[in-house]
Design a protein around this motif. Sequence first.
Motif, PDB file in Angstrom:
ATOM      1  N   GLN A  16      34.756  -9.639 -18.129  1.00  0.00           N
ATOM      2  CA  GLN A  16      34.439  -7.987 -17.719  1.00  0.00           C
ATOM      3  C   GLN A  16      35.609  -7.116 -18.641  1.00  0.00           C
ATOM      4  OE1 GLN A  16      32.325  -7.551 -15.518  1.00  0.00           O
ATOM      5  NE2 GLN A  16      32.514  -5.275 -15.851  1.00  0.00           N
ATOM      6  N   LYS A  17      36.689  -7.734 -18.865  1.00  0.00           N
ATOM      7  CA  LYS A  17      37.386  -6.676 -19.806  1.00  0.00           C
ATOM      8  C   LYS A  17      36.894  -6.548 -21.074  1.00  0.00           C
ATOM      9  CE  LYS A  17      41.638  -8.847 -19.769  1.00  0.00           C
ATOM     10  NZ  LYS A  17      42.918  -9.431 -20.059  1.00  0.00           N
ATOM     11  N   ILE A  18      36.144  -7.669 -21.517  1.00  0.00           N
ATOM     12  CA  ILE A  18      35.963  -7.398 -22.992  1.00  0.00           C
ATOM     13  C   ILE A  18      34.647  -6.690 -22.973  1.00  0.00           C
ATOM     14  CG2 ILE A  18      34.553  -8.781 -24.775  1.00  0.00           C
ATOM     15  CD1 ILE A  18      36.460 -11.324 -24.143  1.00  0.00           C
ATOM     16  N   ILE A  19      33.625  -6.786 -21.978  1.00  0.00           N
ATOM     17  CA  ILE A  19      32.350  -5.939 -21.781  1.00  0.00           C
ATOM     18  C   ILE A  19      32.706  -4.297 -21.832  1.00  0.00           C
ATOM     19  CG2 ILE A  19      30.662  -5.299 -20.312  1.00  0.00           C
ATOM     20  CD1 ILE A  19      30.490  -8.338 -19.549  1.00  0.00           C
ATOM     21  N   GLU A  20      33.650  -4.114 -20.734  1.00  0.00           N
ATOM     22  CA  GLU A  20      34.185  -2.968 -20.635  1.00  0.00           C
ATOM     23  C   GLU A  20      34.990  -2.179 -21.864  1.00  0.00           C
ATOM     24  OE1 GLU A  20      36.666  -2.867 -17.138  1.00  0.00           O
ATOM     25  OE2 GLU A  20      35.068  -3.347 -15.819  1.00  0.00           O
ATOM     26  N   GLU A  21      35.841  -2.836 -22.571  1.00  0.00           N
ATOM     27  CA  GLU A  21      36.632  -2.354 -23.505  1.00  0.00           C
ATOM     28  C   GLU A  21      35.884  -2.295 -24.747  1.00  0.00           C
ATOM     29  OE1 GLU A  21      39.478  -0.738 -23.045  1.00  0.00           O
ATOM     30  OE2 GLU A  21      39.292  -1.271 -20.976  1.00  0.00           O
ATOM     31  N   THR A  22      34.574  -2.757 -24.957  1.00  0.00           N
ATOM     32  CA  THR A  22      33.739  -2.721 -26.138  1.00  0.00           C
ATOM     33  C   THR A  22      32.763  -1.811 -25.636  1.00  0.00           C
ATOM     34  OG1 THR A  22      32.419  -4.650 -25.718  1.00  0.00           O
ATOM     35  CG2 THR A  22      34.433  -4.816 -27.121  1.00  0.00           C
ATOM     36  N   GLY A  23      32.619  -1.243 -24.716  1.00  0.00           N
ATOM     37  CA  GLY A  23      31.646  -0.041 -24.454  1.00  0.00           C
ATOM     38  C   GLY A  23      30.358  -0.831 -24.227  1.00  0.00           C
ATOM     39  N   GLY A  24      30.294  -2.240 -23.527  1.00  0.00           N
ATOM     40  CA  GLY A  24      29.066  -3.017 -23.232  1.00  0.00           C
ATOM     41  C   GLY A  24      28.215  -3.228 -24.577  1.00  0.00           C
ATOM     42  N   ALA A  25      28.869  -3.413 -25.487  1.00  0.00           N
ATOM     43  CA  ALA A  25      28.502  -3.924 -26.819  1.00  0.00           C
ATOM     44  C   ALA A  25      27.423  -4.864 -26.576  1.00  0.00           C
ATOM     45  CB  ALA A  25      29.522  -4.002 -27.850  1.00  0.00           C
ATOM     46  N   ARG A  26      26.532  -4.888 -27.430  1.00  0.00           N
ATOM     47  CA  ARG A  26      25.436  -5.989 -27.537  1.00  0.00           C
ATOM     48  C   ARG A  26      25.359  -6.820 -28.933  1.00  0.00           C
ATOM     49  NH1 ARG A  26      23.914  -6.899 -22.940  1.00  0.00           N
ATOM     50  NH2 ARG A  26      22.284  -8.097 -23.812  1.00  0.00           N
ATOM     51  N   ASP A  27      26.469  -6.689 -29.679  1.00  0.00           N
ATOM     52  CA  ASP A  27      26.852  -7.333 -30.939  1.00  0.00           C
ATOM     53  C   ASP A  27      28.012  -8.486 -30.716  1.00  0.00           C
ATOM     54  OD1 ASP A  27      28.763  -5.520 -30.857  1.00  0.00           O
ATOM     55  OD2 ASP A  27      28.309  -5.048 -33.097  1.00  0.00           O
ATOM     56  N   LEU A  28      28.136  -8.944 -29.674  1.00  0.00           N
ATOM     57  CA  LEU A  28      29.530  -9.877 -29.223  1.00  0.00           C
ATOM     58  C   LEU A  28      29.173 -11.022 -29.471  1.00  0.00           C
ATOM     59  CD1 LEU A  28      30.825  -7.715 -26.242  1.00  0.00           C
ATOM     60  CD2 LEU A  28      31.879  -7.647 -28.399  1.00  0.00           C
ATOM     61  N   HIS A  29      30.245 -12.017 -30.130  1.00  0.00           N
ATOM     62  CA  HIS A  29      29.922 -13.301 -30.337  1.00  0.00           C
ATOM     63  C   HIS A  29      31.142 -13.934 -29.316  1.00  0.00           C
ATOM     64  CE1 HIS A  29      28.005 -13.228 -34.528  1.00  0.00           C
ATOM     65  NE2 HIS A  29      27.432 -12.534 -33.454  1.00  0.00           N
ATOM     66  N   LEU A  30      30.688 -14.093 -28.075  1.00  0.00           N
ATOM     67  CA  LEU A  30      31.615 -14.669 -27.084  1.00  0.00           C
ATOM     68  C   LEU A  30      31.850 -16.186 -26.965  1.00  0.00           C
ATOM     69  CD1 LEU A  30      30.593 -12.118 -24.259  1.00  0.00           C
ATOM     70  CD2 LEU A  30      32.533 -11.889 -26.283  1.00  0.00           C
ATOM     71  N   ILE A  31      32.945 -16.481 -27.008  1.00  0.00           N
ATOM     72  CA  ILE A  31      33.032 -17.985 -26.929  1.00  0.00           C
ATOM     73  C   ILE A  31      33.988 -18.376 -25.533  1.00  0.00           C
ATOM     74  CG2 ILE A  31      34.292 -20.077 -28.370  1.00  0.00           C
ATOM     75  CD1 ILE A  31      32.770 -18.241 -29.924  1.00  0.00           C
ATOM     76  N   VAL A  32      33.372 -19.295 -24.617  1.00  0.00           N
ATOM     77  CA  VAL A  32      34.051 -19.909 -23.689  1.00  0.00           C
ATOM     78  C   VAL A  32      34.749 -21.092 -23.952  1.00  0.00           C
ATOM     79  CG1 VAL A  32      33.555 -20.591 -21.207  1.00  0.00           C
ATOM     80  CG2 VAL A  32      31.882 -18.820 -22.316  1.00  0.00           C
ATOM     81  N   ARG A  33      36.028 -20.783 -23.379  1.00  0.00           N
ATOM     82  CA  ARG A  33      36.874 -21.924 -23.675  1.00  0.00           C
ATOM     83  C   ARG A  33      36.846 -22.903 -22.107  1.00  0.00           C
ATOM     84  NH1 ARG A  33      43.032 -22.595 -26.260  1.00  0.00           N
ATOM     85  NH2 ARG A  33      43.323 -24.599 -25.794  1.00  0.00           N
ATOM     86  N   LEU A  34      36.723 -24.073 -22.673  1.00  0.00           N
ATOM     87  CA  LEU A  34      36.450 -25.132 -21.670  1.00  0.00           C
ATOM     88  C   LEU A  34      37.566 -26.221 -21.590  1.00  0.00           C
ATOM     89  CD1 LEU A  34      32.644 -25.857 -22.270  1.00  0.00           C
ATOM     90  CD2 LEU A  34      33.570 -24.329 -20.348  1.00  0.00           C
ATOM     91  N   ALA A  35      38.117 -26.668 -20.540  1.00  0.00           N
ATOM     92  CA  ALA A  35      39.143 -27.470 -20.433  1.00  0.00           C
ATOM     93  C   ALA A  35      38.438 -28.902 -20.692  1.00  0.00           C
ATOM     94  CB  ALA A  35      39.573 -27.216 -19.184  1.00  0.00           C
ATOM     95  N   VAL A  36      39.403 -29.630 -21.472  1.00  0.00           N
ATOM     96  CA  VAL A  36      38.806 -31.042 -21.669  1.00  0.00           C
ATOM     97  C   VAL A  36      40.270 -31.994 -21.581  1.00  0.00           C
ATOM     98  CG1 VAL A  36      37.208 -30.442 -23.326  1.00  0.00           C
ATOM     99  CG2 VAL A  36      39.321 -30.657 -24.238  1.00  0.00           C
ATOM    100  N   SER A  37      40.037 -33.145 -21.453  1.00  0.00           N
ATOM    101  CA  SER A  37      41.192 -34.126 -21.464  1.00  0.00           C
ATOM    102  C   SER A  37      41.973 -34.020 -22.780  1.00  0.00           C
ATOM    103  CB  SER A  37      40.686 -35.743 -21.124  1.00  0.00           C
ATOM    104  OG  SER A  37      41.630 -36.397 -21.486  1.00  0.00           O
ATOM    105  N   SER A  38      43.247 -34.152 -22.576  1.00  0.00           N
ATOM    106  CA  SER A  38      44.240 -34.147 -23.621  1.00  0.00           C
ATOM    107  C   SER A  38      45.034 -35.477 -23.808  1.00  0.00           C
ATOM    108  CB  SER A  38      45.422 -32.985 -23.795  1.00  0.00           C
ATOM    109  OG  SER A  38      46.032 -32.776 -22.411  1.00  0.00           O
TER     110      SER A  38
END
Length: 222
Positions: A100-122
């Motif tokens: 939500q922060k990223i959407i709001e602070e970029t003015g709802g930009a439509r050219d975003l490359h968004l990377i979801v960090r997922l937890a994995v075993s270490s």
Amino acid sequence: HCIRPHAAEKAADWFVRRFPGDVLYAVKANPHPAILDAVYAAGVRWFDVASLPEIELVANRFDDATLAFMHPVKARSAIRKAYFDYGVRIFVLDSRDELQKIIEETGGARDLHLIVRLAVSSDYAAHKLGGKFGATGVEAVSLLQATRAVADELGVSFHVGSQCMRPEAWRVAMAHVGGLIREAGVTVDIVDVGGGFPVAYPGLTPPPLEDYMREIEAAFEE
């Protein structure tokens, strides 16, 4: 302090030539200008930046650098400045609040490359990072779906832990991530396999890096 730019250039050159994808240099590892110049000379053009000062440092040094703002928790002002002042389009997140922060602070930009960090075993790493960042379970599935809806390109990222001595860690992690992607029913454009590649220390000799590349490439195809 001893600085060995030739060693950094040699290591970066190895990854640029052998890794089956784009190579990012994590600026936080060593932001000294001599080291940045060394990895750039080796062909690195993508930089993993974790703060606004790192963004400014690289952007002002290399005109053709692609910057990825990879810290999962960012100040609103840093997101805004990165997007509007420095042309950053790649942002990582591991929560709805950050999305939500990223959407709001970029003015709802439509050219975003968004990377979801997922937890994995270490479990395979000398220094475990499993509890530090990363979405898990049902929340991860929901976050992938929500991010896909607003991202021009959707990516996933993970980190198996630092100084990982077993190449199969990446295969295990990518199998887990693949399961979450299928459960979410989304298409993914980017897979960031993180860091954690080991180096030799006294009394610690890792497997050849070629073994890691083979595991990652095979797991990616699967």
